[in-house]
Write a protein that holds these residues in place. Structure first.
Motif, short mmCIF file in Angstrom:
data_model
loop_
_atom_site.label_atom_id
_atom_site.label_comp_id
_atom_site.label_asym_id
_atom_site.label_seq_id
_atom_site.Cartn_x
_atom_site.Cartn_y
_atom_site.Cartn_z
N ALA A 21 -8.86 1.41 3.38
CA ALA A 21 -9.01 1.45 4.99
C ALA A 21 -10.49 0.57 5.19
O ALA A 21 -10.14 -0.33 6.02
CB ALA A 21 -9.48 3.02 5.47
N TRP B 197 0.15 6.07 4.02
CA TRP B 197 -0.21 7.16 3.47
C TRP B 197 0.87 8.31 3.61
O TRP B 197 1.33 8.70 2.35
CB TRP B 197 -1.50 7.29 3.68
N TYR C 104 0.97 -1.13 0.15
CA TYR C 104 0.06 0.18 0.06
C TYR C 104 0.79 1.13 -0.02
O TYR C 104 0.71 2.10 -0.79
CB TYR C 104 -0.89 -0.07 1.29
N TYR D 288 1.67 4.04 -3.29
CA TYR D 288 1.66 5.69 -3.05
C TYR D 288 3.00 6.08 -3.45
O TYR D 288 2.99 7.37 -4.10
CB TYR D 288 1.20 5.97 -1.47
N CYS E 275 -8.17 6.10 -0.18
CA CYS E 275 -8.00 6.02 1.49
C CYS E 275 -9.37 5.30 1.87
O CYS E 275 -9.10 4.31 2.72
CB CYS E 275 -7.74 7.23 1.74
N SER F 145 -11.54 2.94 8.47
CA SER F 145 -11.32 1.60 8.97
C SER F 145 -12.03 1.46 10.38
O SER F 145 -12.36 0.11 11.02
CB SER F 145 -9.68 1.56 9.64
N GLY G 273 -6.37 12.40 4.06
CA GLY G 273 -6.01 11.02 3.91
C GLY G 273 -5.85 10.34 5.18
O GLY G 273 -6.51 9.33 5.33
N VAL G 274 -5.46 10.93 6.27
CA VAL G 274 -5.29 10.45 7.59
C VAL G 274 -6.75 10.18 8.02
O VAL G 274 -7.24 9.36 8.64
CB VAL G 274 -4.35 11.09 8.35
N LEU H 136 -1.96 2.21 8.44
CA LEU H 136 -2.39 3.00 7.20
C LEU H 136 -2.18 4.17 6.89
O LEU H 136 -1.67 4.68 5.82
CB LEU H 136 -4.16 2.66 6.95
N SER H 137 -2.22 4.91 8.14
CA SER H 137 -1.71 6.51 7.82
C SER H 137 -0.48 6.60 7.72
O SER H 137 0.11 7.49 6.88
CB SER H 137 -2.27 7.13 9.21
N VAL I 235 -6.97 10.69 -3.16
CA VAL I 235 -7.20 10.32 -1.71
C VAL I 235 -8.68 10.12 -1.54
O VAL I 235 -8.95 9.25 -0.67
CB VAL I 235 -6.66 11.39 -0.95
N SER J 114 -8.64 7.53 6.43
CA SER J 114 -8.26 6.30 6.83
C SER J 114 -8.84 5.92 8.14
O SER J 114 -9.30 4.77 8.58
CB SER J 114 -6.78 6.16 6.99
#
Lengths: 411, 260, 245
Positions: free
Chosen positions: B58, B102, B21, B25, B54, B139, B131-132, B98-99, B50, B135
């Motif tokens: 997620a 990213w 992942y 990116y 994302c 999630s 993006g964060v 995940l973050s 994004v 995610s």
């Protein structure tokens, strides 16, 4: 160009022909008021006005004189009257600060009025807090150069235009700054004139406004954050070259508004970050070429009744919408432009995309019907809509298509 | 909770999914930067990406992680740890890794191209932030759905459906209702409706950066007030935060009641 | 922990435990106490509620009704009591990308008390695997790790859910050794299993569950004498038959 040389020559010649004297105006001079100096002066004299504040109400210049302010003398109207009225030919008026012209709803008071005169030269003045700044009526063959007209206009009703021309011919308006008025520069029934190198900002209506004016040119001006940049209405054969239209934001804000104009040429202009770059209504036979449309909300909105317009060699870069065409118009051409969201290819490497580009997206149509749907801009759903429309156009006019889209920006 | 978070983060940060992942990116951003050599264009492209990727990743990742660690979760449940700590720890591990993918995947190439100190720094920060947040939101949603559904296939299906709903269907319904109700004032409705969907909300944050010129074309006063002032940003941030808090509360609620 | 404290209070007591999953009533008022050290085999056909009882004790399944006490303390909403219980789950699956050592450290982070993991690592020959990722281990090795995790704390209660599933013969022997060692220490050990041989070999007592009720509880001898059968397998079979008739 030749006509400006002609005018300058005339101005110089006017001064050369008569034997000229000079007069001084200051607190301790024999002539301690401008009015007095004008009264004493003979045609073709030069009056130097020394620095200081002069509260003389209206000053009428009714002789062929040159008035030059030294050290920026201030003419203060105290909010009561119009200040300078030029009512003679061959007047050269330069270097003054003119302030506090009273707002009036019964007469159009101005900081400097040129009234039925020819061969005038108004240069390097600063007009502050005026109702109208520089007002030209039924005058011709003159130059307005390097003046600054600064106001604090709140709305259209209580403010006048910074530079206002009415029934004028052959005037050059060059390198002026017009800030905070109703219109920055307003031309009504003005022909064969040039507006060049001016800067208009924060005018509540338009940076530059043409009404019923023909055969004029404006070039190299910058219009920043006005109600709308430029409005050209009911006019013919206007040339618009190399101007900058920036950040004209708002529900009725355009970089350039065209209304019932014919045979214009729009070339080499930059439209950047305007809500609408150009809004055209009933405008025919206009050539749009070599313009840059960068990050506008709508680069170009073409409303009903526009015919035989030709759009070519323009660059459309990062606009929210490149084109919105309201009715199917008949024979407008859109070939040979660069569109930053063109997704085609160029197998024969001739710089022209092999697949035609449809610059009008379905969503553009949707937003015109339901403005609130703009909140869905750049959403996946809208992308899908646009894509399906691109594959088989149903809602968007089928003839709005660039058959020769460029692969690189046109220079 | 921090202990569980620590170990699930350790676990995930070494998983090949996380690598691929983040690697995706990294490659994607690098190639975009290399091709266009224009920070602002790449930021714009990534802003479109994004919003799509994302949430999707997620969602899938969250569901997958939950089901795959099912047995281990049982082992943890038999340990002297509070239940909610286990699930919140695991959730934060997933959202965190995940973050991290990213931020590293997108951040490193941009840093190499000198985004910090350029005029794109603000837009770039917004991009990272969106993006964060997405995610974390998706999630959490995925974890919640997986917790609610023992059946993996059903859970997976529902999670994807939830993503599809927020990513596409919601906007479709919104557009449909807007175009059917044109004779009513729709300003507030459309604003509120977009705020209710985390993807739309993130999109509007991005629009405020990219399409201010177009947004300023709105006639409505509410719109202009919302979009044209700090108010819009403030409300958007607050609601995005709620979008994280909501599903997390859901996870807690379900986790406390659930039989394993 | 000295032996006599085990005897002062009931290790585990279950009163009137009800549990239904949807319409399926798995436990219908189970009363059960474990107060003696020793090994109790919890038996019953599939779906009889064995696992549910175990999971209820561990707090993984939440009872609809009834009270469960561990060492005299109601476990509802509590978690620290699990320090007193060692649990061997049926299926061992661990985070794939952690190493064995990290997993051990994690469980140690979560528990209080001293861990005896090094002896167990020795016992199962896991030394060479400590730095391997759990995802790369064979099923048998993983089960050994599972056993280490279970037995590394000196918990007074041990719960083993199908402990022999998937074990190779050598590990099986090792496991039985371990269980016997723990019995010697005077612990309360619950085992669920389908392997009757294991019951015969290890159990002091049998709890036989059927349809959510306790059908039989008593020593192995009692079971055999009540049914008149010579081995557990047949005894259980006869319990089932008797009920059917």
């Amino acid at each position: 160009m030749f006509r400006w040389i002609f005018i300058s020559t005339l101005l110089l010649a006017g001064q050369a022909v008569f034997p000229a004297n000079t007069l001084r105006v200051c607190k301790s001079c024999p002539a301690n008021s401008i009015r007095e100096a004008i009264r004493l002066a003979s045609p073709c004299d030069t009056i130097f006005v020394e620095s200081g504040t002069y509260k003389e109400g209206n000053i009428l210049i009714d002789k062929e004189l040159t008035l030059i302010g030294r050290g920026q003398p201030v003419l203060d109207g105290e909010g009561k009257t119009e200040i300078v009225t030029i009512a003679s030919n061959h007047v050269h008026f330069e270097g003054f600060v003119i302030k506090n012209v009273g707002t009036s709803y019964s007469q159009d008071r101005a900081g400097i009025r040129v009234k039925e005169a020819t061969e005038f030269y108004v240069k390097g003045n600063r007009v502050e807090n005026a109702f109208f700044g520089i007002y030209l009526q039924k005058s011709k063959n003159g130059i307005i150069e390097g003046n600054e007209v600064v106001g604090e206009a709140k709305d259209e009703v209580s403010s006048g235009n910074a530079i206002h021309l009415w029934y004028c011919d052959n005037v050059l308006i060059i390198n002026n700054k017009t800030i905070g008025h109703r219109d920055g520069i307003y031309l009504e029934f003005v022909n064969f004139s040039t507006v060049q190198g001016n800067y208009s900002e924060r005018n509540v209506r338009y940076g530059l406004h043409f009404m019923f004016s023909n055969d004029d040119i404006y070039r190299g001006n910058t219009f920043h954050d006005n109600g709308a940049g430029v409005a050209v209405m009911y006019s013919k054969r206007i040339g618009m070259f190399s101007n900058h239209f920036e950040e004209n934001w708002g529900p009725a804000a355009y970089g350039l508004l065209l209304k019932e104009i014919h045979d214009g040429q729009i070339e080499g202009n930059t439209f950047q970050e305007n809500t609408v770059g150009i809004f055209a209504e009933t405008s025919n036979r206009i050539v749009y070429t070599k313009n840059q449309f960068i990050q506008n909300g709508w680069a170009l909105k073409i409303s009903g009744g526009c015919q035989q317009n030709n759009l070519t060699a323009n660059n459309f870069i990062g606009n929210s919408f490149d084109l919105a065409v309201h009715s199917a118009g008949t024979d407008n051409k859109f070939d040979g432009n660069f569109w930053s969201d063109y997704a085609g290819y160029d197998l024969d490497k001739n710089g022209i995309g092999d697949v035609p580009h449809r610059p009008m997206k379905l969503f553009s149509y949707v937003v015109s019907k339901t403005p609130e749907s703009l909140v869905l801009l750049r959403s996946l759903f809208v992308d899908i809509l646009n894509f399906s429309e691109k594959v088989s156009p149903i809602f968007t006019p089928e003839n709005v298509v660039d058959n020769q889209p460029l692969l690189a920006e046109s220079t | 909770m921090l202990k569980i978070l620590k170990y699930s983060f350790y676990d995930l940060i070494r998983s090949r999914w996380t690598y691929s992942y983040g690697g995706f990116y990294l490659l994607f951003t690098l190639s975009l930067l290399w091709l266009s050599n224009d920070l602002s264009k790449v930021v714009i492209s990534l802003m479109n990406v994004v919003l799509l990727l994302c949430p999707l990743i997620a969602t899938m990742f969250g569901v997958m992680y939950y089901y795959n660690s099912r047995e281990f979760t049982e082992l943890l449940l038999a340990q002297p740890v509070r239940r909610t700590s286990i699930f919140l720890g695991q959730y934060l591990g997933v959202a965190g890794s995940l973050s991290a993918s990213w931020i590293i995947g997108v951040g490193v190439p941009f840093a190499l191209y000198g985004v910090f100190g350029s005029e794109q720094a603000g837009n770039f920060a917004m991009l990272l932030f969106v993006g964060v947040v997405l995610s974390f939101v998706f999630s959490a949603m995925a974890f919640f759905i997986a917790l609610k559904n023992e059946n993996r296939i059903k859970g997976f299906g529902l999670a994807i459906l939830a993503w599809l709903f927020f990513a596409v269907i919601y906007d479709g319904l919104l557009l449909l209702s807007l175009s059917m109700l044109t004779e009513y004032p729709l300003e507030k409705f459309s604003l509120i409706a977009s705020v209710m969907n985390p993807i739309d909300l993130s999109r509007i944050l991005i629009l405020l950066k990219l399409d201010v010129s177009a947004l300023m074309g709105f006639t409505g006063a509410v719109f202009r007030k919302f979009l044209g002032t700090g108010l819009g940003m403030g409300v958007a941030f607050a609601v995005l935060l709620l979008w994280v808090v909501g599903p997390v509360m859901g996870i807690r609620r379900v986790a406390v009641k659930k039989d394993f | 922990m000295p032996h006599d404290t085990f005897l002062i209070e009931e290790m585990i007591s279950i009163h009137h435990l009800h549990k239904a999953f949807g319409k399926n009533h798995v436990l219908n008022g189970v009363d059960l106490t474990f107060d003696q050290p020793g090994i109790v085999a919890v038996l019953g056909p599939n779906g009889s509620g064995k696992t549910t009882i175990i999971k209820s004790i561990l707090g993984m399944v939440l009872p609809d009704e009834g009270i469960i006490k561990v060492q005299g303390e109601d476990i509802k909403g509590k978690w620290l009591y699990r320090n007193q219980i060692a649990y061997l789950p049926q299926i061992a699956r661990f985070p794939e990308n952690l190493t064995v050592a990290e997993l051990l450290r994690m469980v140690k982070d979560l528990n209080t008390g001293t861990a005896h993991d090094s002896e167990l690592i020795e016992h199962f020959g896991l030394h060479d695997f400590l730095d391997k990722r759990l995802g790369n281990l064979s099923g048998g090795t993983r089960q050994k790790v599972n056993l280490v995790l279970t037995f590394m704390y000196d918990s007074p209660i041990i719960i083993l859910d199908e402990p022999t599933a998937g074990l190779d013969p050598i590990s099986l022997v090792r496991l039985k050794e371990l269980i016997n060692q723990q019995r010697m220490k005077g612990k309360t050990i619950l085992i669920t299993t389908h392997v009757m041989g294991l019951v015969e070999e290890l159990a002091d007592e049998v709890v036989f569950l059927l349809e959510g009720h306790i059908h039989f509880r008593g020593s192995l001898q009692l079971l055999k004498s009540q049914t008149g059968e010579g081995n557990v397998e047949k005894a259980i079979a006869s319990l089932l038959e008797r009920r059917d008739s």
